[in-house]
Design a protein around this motif. Structure first.
Motif, PDB file in Angstrom:
ATOM      1  N   TRP A 130       1.955  49.882  28.193  1.00  0.00           N
ATOM      2  CA  TRP A 130       0.156  50.294  28.293  1.00  0.00           C
ATOM      3  C   TRP A 130       0.597  50.717  29.287  1.00  0.00           C
ATOM      4  O   TRP A 130      -0.616  51.001  30.198  1.00  0.00           O
ATOM      5  N   THR A 160      -2.882  44.348  16.990  1.00  0.00           N
ATOM      6  CA  THR A 160      -2.608  45.817  16.005  1.00  0.00           C
ATOM      7  C   THR A 160      -2.523  47.013  16.355  1.00  0.00           C
ATOM      8  O   THR A 160      -2.574  48.008  15.013  1.00  0.00           O
ATOM      9  N   HIS A 161      -1.788  47.414  17.044  1.00  0.00           N
ATOM     10  CA  HIS A 161      -1.183  48.939  17.575  1.00  0.00           C
ATOM     11  C   HIS A 161       0.348  48.383  16.800  1.00  0.00           C
ATOM     12  O   HIS A 161       0.478  49.518  16.289  1.00  0.00           O
ATOM     13  N   LEU A 170       3.130  44.969  26.337  1.00  0.00           N
ATOM     14  CA  LEU A 170       1.855  45.693  27.541  1.00  0.00           C
ATOM     15  C   LEU A 170       2.281  45.925  28.954  1.00  0.00           C
ATOM     16  O   LEU A 170       1.814  47.208  29.061  1.00  0.00           O
ATOM     17  N   ARG A 222      -3.854  40.991  21.935  1.00  0.00           N
ATOM     18  CA  ARG A 222      -4.157  41.312  20.252  1.00  0.00           C
ATOM     19  C   ARG A 222      -3.869  42.848  19.775  1.00  0.00           C
ATOM     20  O   ARG A 222      -4.040  43.313  19.472  1.00  0.00           O
ATOM     21  N   THR A 223      -4.124  43.091  21.000  1.00  0.00           N
ATOM     22  CA  THR A 223      -4.443  45.177  21.211  1.00  0.00           C
ATOM     23  C   THR A 223      -2.888  45.575  20.870  1.00  0.00           C
ATOM     24  O   THR A 223      -2.272  46.326  19.691  1.00  0.00           O
ATOM     25  N   ASP A 281      -8.127  46.249  30.362  1.00  0.00           N
ATOM     26  CA  ASP A 281      -9.496  45.892  29.328  1.00  0.00           C
ATOM     27  C   ASP A 281      -8.755  45.518  28.149  1.00  0.00           C
ATOM     28  O   ASP A 281      -8.860  45.878  26.787  1.00  0.00           O
ATOM     29  N   VAL A 282      -7.065  45.683  28.702  1.00  0.00           N
ATOM     30  CA  VAL A 282      -5.672  45.286  27.286  1.00  0.00           C
ATOM     31  C   VAL A 282      -5.839  44.074  27.354  1.00  0.00           C
ATOM     32  O   VAL A 282      -5.202  43.112  27.842  1.00  0.00           O
ATOM     33  N   THR A 283      -5.797  42.834  25.850  1.00  0.00           N
ATOM     34  CA  THR A 283      -5.248  42.318  25.740  1.00  0.00           C
ATOM     35  C   THR A 283      -3.673  41.867  24.860  1.00  0.00           C
ATOM     36  O   THR A 283      -3.313  43.137  23.867  1.00  0.00           O
TER      37      THR A 283
END
Length: 238
Positions: free
Chosen positions: A196, A209-210, A192, A205-206, A201-203
């Motif tokens: 990122w 997913t990616h 992250l 879990r993101t 708003d990024v966790t």
């Protein structure tokens, strides 16, 4: 026995004398040059003197935590690239995660097989060589490769067996991060941070997913992205 190709010494930092001596004996039997220290302070001093290829580091030391030792090693420019193998007690998942976040490369959980430690040491030396090659390739503007997968950082292109793949900018950054640090495990929080740049708003879990989408796009090369259970992800050895 023929010695390993990488002749840099291996340093063991552990306060348990019996375990320390056993690891020293087996490392030397495997053909490594090996040294040991029983405290964090002694270990840091020996690391600065020896410039080892791998440090086997116990997280429970009498004078300061192994995580602090790891942090100090990564802060020293001359030791920043040394491979660190953490020794942790069963159940110390938080310490393992913290150690990896601070830059450790791998870990084994006590009690462990000494043979497993020897295999991990050899793997870390191979990864260090791969990492050096990756750094050189990036500096020279050359593509990075994993089997038939090619990542061109200069042109922002990814090819699988010569066919260009359509990745999003985030997917490209994620793959590039793993490719430029082969074998190093990254926690989801680290990804992250690096990929990122962390937004509210990024966790974590993101990240999963990616990674799932990236693997799907990589097709048969999706296995290049290896899940490190309880930790995150790393580039699988080719």
């Amino acid at each position: 026995m023929t010695g390993p190709a990488d002749s840099r010494p291996i340093l063991v930092i552990d306060d348990e004398a019996d375990l320390r001596n056993l690891l020293l004996y087996k490392l030397r039997e495997e053909g490594f040059i090996a040294a040991a220290a029983g405290t964090a302070a002694e270990g840091l001093s020996e690391a600065a003197r020896l410039r080892p290829g791998v440090i086997i580091l116990d997280l429970m030391l009498p004078d300061q935590p192994g995580t602090e030792v790891c942090k100090k090693l990564r802060a020293d420019p001359s030791l920043r690239d040394v491979a660190i193998l953490m020794l942790t007690a069963r159940g110390d998942e938080v310490d393992r995660v913290v150690g990896l976040e601070l830059g450790a490369d791998d870990y084994v959980v006590k009690p462990f097989s000494v043979r497993e430690v020897m295999l991990r040491v050899r793997a870390l030396l191979r990864r260090a060589a791969e990492r050096t090659a990756a750094v050189s390739a990036v500096a020279e503007g050359k593509p990075l490769h994993w089997r038939g997968l090619e990542v061109n950082l200069t042109e922002h292109r990814v090819l699988a067996d010569g066919t260009e793949l359509s990745l999003t900018p985030l997917e490209f950054r994620l793959l590039s991060r793993l490719m430029t640090h082969p074998g190093r495990a990254f926690t989801r929080d680290q990804l992250l941070d690096h990929v990122w740049n962390i937004t509210a708003d990024v966790t974590t879990r993101t990240v999963d997913t990616h990674v799932k989408r990236l693997r799907e796009k990589l097709g048969i090369y999706g296995e290049a992205v290896e899940t490190v259970r309880g930790i995150g992800y790393r580039l699988r050895p080719p």
